[in-house]
Design a protein around this motif. Structure first.
Motif, PDB file in Angstrom:
ATOM      1  N   GLY A  39      54.766  42.688  37.852  1.00 11.20           N
ATOM      2  CA  GLY A  39      53.868  42.743  38.968  1.00 11.20           C
ATOM      3  C   GLY A  39      52.245  43.179  38.415  1.00 11.20           C
ATOM      4  N   ILE A  40      52.169  43.258  37.111  1.00 10.00           N
ATOM      5  CA  ILE A  40      50.945  43.656  36.504  1.00 10.00           C
ATOM      6  C   ILE A  40      49.835  42.606  37.037  1.00 10.00           C
ATOM      7  CG2 ILE A  40      51.169  42.878  34.328  1.00 10.00           C
ATOM      8  CD1 ILE A  40      49.498  46.007  34.890  1.00 10.00           C
ATOM      9  N   GLU A  41      50.058  41.206  36.651  1.00  6.89           N
ATOM     10  CA  GLU A  41      49.255  40.253  37.137  1.00  6.89           C
ATOM     11  C   GLU A  41      48.577  40.510  38.430  1.00  6.89           C
ATOM     12  OE1 GLU A  41      47.773  38.489  35.060  1.00  6.89           O
ATOM     13  OE2 GLU A  41      49.096  38.925  33.341  1.00  6.89           O
ATOM     14  N   ILE A  62      42.614  48.422  28.567  1.00  3.45           N
ATOM     15  CA  ILE A  62      41.868  48.806  29.579  1.00  3.45           C
ATOM     16  C   ILE A  62      40.508  47.791  29.557  1.00  3.45           C
ATOM     17  CG2 ILE A  62      40.129  50.482  30.152  1.00  3.45           C
ATOM     18  CD1 ILE A  62      41.983  52.576  28.941  1.00  3.45           C
ATOM     19  N   SER A  63      40.186  47.535  28.595  1.00  4.07           N
ATOM     20  CA  SER A  63      38.891  46.362  28.499  1.00  4.07           C
ATOM     21  C   SER A  63      39.528  45.150  29.162  1.00  4.07           C
ATOM     22  CB  SER A  63      38.537  46.256  27.151  1.00  4.07           C
ATOM     23  OG  SER A  63      37.949  47.326  26.392  1.00  4.07           O
ATOM     24  N   ASP A  67      37.455  43.443  32.499  1.00  2.05           N
ATOM     25  CA  ASP A  67      37.031  42.112  32.259  1.00  2.05           C
ATOM     26  C   ASP A  67      37.546  41.062  33.376  1.00  2.05           C
ATOM     27  OD1 ASP A  67      35.640  42.861  30.364  1.00  2.05           O
ATOM     28  OD2 ASP A  67      36.679  41.879  28.788  1.00  2.05           O
ATOM     29  N   GLU A  68      38.874  41.495  33.824  1.00  2.38           N
ATOM     30  CA  GLU A  68      39.600  40.558  34.757  1.00  2.38           C
ATOM     31  C   GLU A  68      39.013  41.087  36.205  1.00  2.38           C
ATOM     32  OE1 GLU A  68      43.432  39.901  32.280  1.00  2.38           O
ATOM     33  OE2 GLU A  68      43.631  41.515  33.888  1.00  2.38           O
ATOM     34  N   ASN A  88      33.559  51.148  33.984  1.00  5.45           N
ATOM     35  CA  ASN A  88      33.271  49.785  33.874  1.00  5.45           C
ATOM     36  C   ASN A  88      33.111  49.422  32.454  1.00  5.45           C
ATOM     37  OD1 ASN A  88      30.763  50.766  33.063  1.00  5.45           O
ATOM     38  ND2 ASN A  88      29.777  50.213  34.971  1.00  5.45           N
ATOM     39  N   SER A  89      33.535  50.091  31.345  1.00  5.64           N
ATOM     40  CA  SER A  89      33.452  49.868  29.856  1.00  5.64           C
ATOM     41  C   SER A  89      34.089  50.946  29.358  1.00  5.64           C
ATOM     42  CB  SER A  89      32.039  49.875  29.598  1.00  5.64           C
ATOM     43  OG  SER A  89      32.161  49.622  28.152  1.00  5.64           O
TER      44      SER A  89
END
Length: 200
Positions: A39-41, A62-63, A67-68, A88-89
């Motif tokens: 279910g991660i997607e 995490i990055s 980005d997703e 956010n980074s």
């Protein structure tokens, strides 16, 4: 039981450091393992962490999640508790926390507990530990930060429990047969190692 846990913690601290020294760069393997969580997607919110004292490096994962467009939060120690702040980074202006772990500044948006209404489900909580069992038991470092956080979080979102996945992140060598458990201990749903994702 406290003596047994203290002895086990000391043993596992050394094992974690040894894994980090001999494991090489396994960040890509951990990324693949985390992305194998069922279910991660479709997960909108991820609670993550920055590594401490030999813990696996999951910053590439995490990055990618940032980005997703997912909401990703990492912890800050606030008194006796963890507060999770949205980031956010992974290269932001973090500050060294009480144990030298990079932490968001207190002015960053607090996703939990203050702004829990912004949490989107399904959610995944990635957490470190000194040891895990194949039944999902977790041995922390002994200060109870994650125990208190998980208790508060799961109580707050009791009606959404099926949409919350608890994932332990560890080296394969941290999976052991027997962990002393207490009534308040919360089991994880899966384990992400440098080799694979193990479902509990």
């Amino acid at each position: 039981m406290n003596e047994a846990k203290a002895e086990l913690r000391q043993k596992m601290r050394e094992r974690v450091k040894q894994c980090a020294m001999t494991g090489g760069d396994t960040s890509r393997q951990f990324l693949q393992s985390i992305y194998a969580i069922p279910g991660i997607e479709g997960t909108d919110t991820v609670f993550a962490f920055f590594p401490y004292a030999g813990e696996p490096d999951i910053t590439p994962a995490i990055s990618r999640m940032i980005d997703e467009g997912r909401t990703v939060a990492v912890p800050r120690i606030t008194g006796e508790d963890l507060t999770f702040h949205a980031i956010n980074s992974v290269t932001g202006d973090f500050l060294p926390g009480a144990f030298g772990i990079p932490e968001p500044d207190s002015s960053w948006p607090t996703l939990f507990p203050e702004q829990s209404h912004l949490i989107r489900f399904p959610a995944v909580i990635l957490m470190p530990g000194l040891a895990f069992s194949r039944e999902g038991s977790r041995l922390g470092r002994g200060r109870g930060y994650y125990d208190r956080f998980l208790s508060d979080f799961l109580s707050h979102f009791a009606e959404r429990r099926r949409e919350i996945t608890l994932a332990g992140v560890c080296w394969e060598a941290q999976i052991i047969e027997d962990i002393p458990v207490e009534s308040h201990d919360i089991r994880v749903n899966c384990l992400c190692t440098e080799k694979n994702c193990i479902l509990i």
